[in-house]
Design an enzyme around this catalytic site. Structure first.
Site, PDB file in Angstrom:
ATOM      1  N   CYS A  29       0.840  -1.206   0.000  1.00 25.00           N
ATOM      2  CA  CYS A  29       0.000   0.000   0.000  1.00 25.00           C
ATOM      3  C   CYS A  29       0.869   1.247   0.000  1.00 25.00           C
ATOM      4  CB  CYS A  29      -0.931  -0.005   1.211  1.00 25.00           C
ATOM      5  SG  CYS A  29      -2.058   1.412   1.267  1.00 25.00           S
ATOM      6  N   CYS A  47      -0.559   4.108   2.053  1.00 25.68           N
ATOM      7  CA  CYS A  47      -0.393   3.940   3.495  1.00 25.68           C
ATOM      8  C   CYS A  47       1.027   4.249   3.940  1.00 25.68           C
ATOM      9  CB  CYS A  47      -0.718   2.502   3.903  1.00 25.68           C
ATOM     10  SG  CYS A  47      -2.315   1.890   3.341  1.00 25.68           S
ATOM     11  N   ASP A  48       2.015   3.762   3.182  1.00 26.55           N
ATOM     12  CA  ASP A  48       3.391   3.735   3.675  1.00 26.55           C
ATOM     13  C   ASP A  48       4.368   4.604   2.901  1.00 26.55           C
ATOM     14  OD1 ASP A  48       2.601   1.874   5.601  1.00 26.55           O
ATOM     15  OD2 ASP A  48       2.920   0.196   4.243  1.00 26.55           O
TER      16      ASP A  48
END
Length: 307
Positions: free
Chosen positions: A134, A137-138
């Site tokens: 992701c 997300c990261d």
């Protein structure tokens, strides 16, 4: 046969949020958490984009907090998985891996989606330490660093261009000599100067040490092996919605995602609702999963009150 009003299947942000709302409505929901309580977020270290946490929170900590909140409000959280389902008529019937049989007046399916990985032992070793599925997300954690994205479709191109806005260098590892992405997405990649496409390449091993990912060893189709230095290794080769147990009754799209009606969580089966990544092929974020869990609980409460 145990009879319950509200069954929730899946223990990620959608399932726990649904349990919180259903508990506050007095429905005493029973939630089976599945093989990975907390879902995919438990493999994520720091989460910077979930509202309310100014300094971020680790994925396991966020899921533990959601779980504790659901418990405090009266949800019946159970370890184990639902192994069989019969949605042909109400009450719906289910079997669990501990041999229990339950029937429910209404059910929320929140079984999530599983990111596809390459299956390398080194990839598994560095999950949460540089290996991620992701970018949204990261990606923040790799600002100014070099990263790699595996894949050649629309998702891979989208993630690569997103990461390129944060990172100094983005390698796209593509196993063919063409991209499968739409022409518009390919054009975005071509116009992004810090993206380099490595054609005809497969990943042999993710490289790293005690601090996390340091690179990757690649194999070209012509037999050439070489290494790249990266701090992040992102998989963008698709997700698999965990809907097989229910697809005999509920409508799913061509990729297996459960189809819900309009802006609701209702499926084509009266009394069956879906929330989270199992019905979301587009966003797949913790906050959107939690929001859909809220909607599912409200929809279920309204459904039961009308009966």
């Amino acid at each position: 046969m145990e009879h319950i009003q509200c069954l929730i299947i899946g223990g990620g942000p959608a399932g726990y949020t649904a349990a919180i709302y259903a508990s506050r409505a007095g429905l005493v929901p029973v939630l089976y958490e599945g093989l990975q309580p907390g879902g995919q977020l438990t493999t994520t270290t720091d989460i910077e984009n979930f509202p309310g946490f100014e300094k971020g929170i680790d994925g396991q900590g966020l899921m533990d907090a959601m779980r504790a909140q659901a418990l405090r409000l009266g949800a019946d959280l159970r370890s184990g998985t639902v192994t069989a389902a019969d949605l042909s008529s109400r009450p719906f019937r289910f079997s669990t891996d501990d041999g229990n049989e339950v029937e429910a007046e209404a059910v929320i399916i929140a079984t999530g989606a599983t990111a596809r990985y390459l299956g390398l032992p080194s990839e598994e070793k560095f999950k949460g330490m540089g290996v991620s599925a992701c970018a949204t997300c990261d990606g923040f954690f790799y600002r100014g660093k070099a990263v790699a994205v595996v894949g050649g479709g629309d998702t891979a191109c989208e993630e690569a261009t997103y990461l390129a806005s944060l990172c100094s260098k983005v390698y796209m590892i593509v196993r063919r000599d063409v991209l499968r992405a739409s022409e518009a997405m390919q054009d975005r990649v071509r116009k992004t100067g810090n993206i380099e496409i490595l054609w005809n390449c497969n990943t042999e091993e993710v490289l790293g040490d005690a601090t996390g990912v340091t690179g990757a060893r690649l194999l070209r189709k012509d037999g050439t092996r070489f290494e790249i230095k990266v701090d992040g290794f992102f998989l963008a080769i698709g997700h698999h919605p965990n809907s097989e147990l229910f697809s005999r009754w509920v409508n799913v799209d061509a990729n297996g995602y459960i189809v819900t009606e309009g802006k609701t969580s209702r499926t084509n089966v009266e009394g069956v609702f879906a929330a989270g990544d199992v019905q979301d092929p587009l966003y797949r974020q913790a906050v959107t999963a939690a929001a859909s869990g809220c909607r599912a609980a409200l929809d279920l409460e309204k459904f039961l009150s009308s009966k």
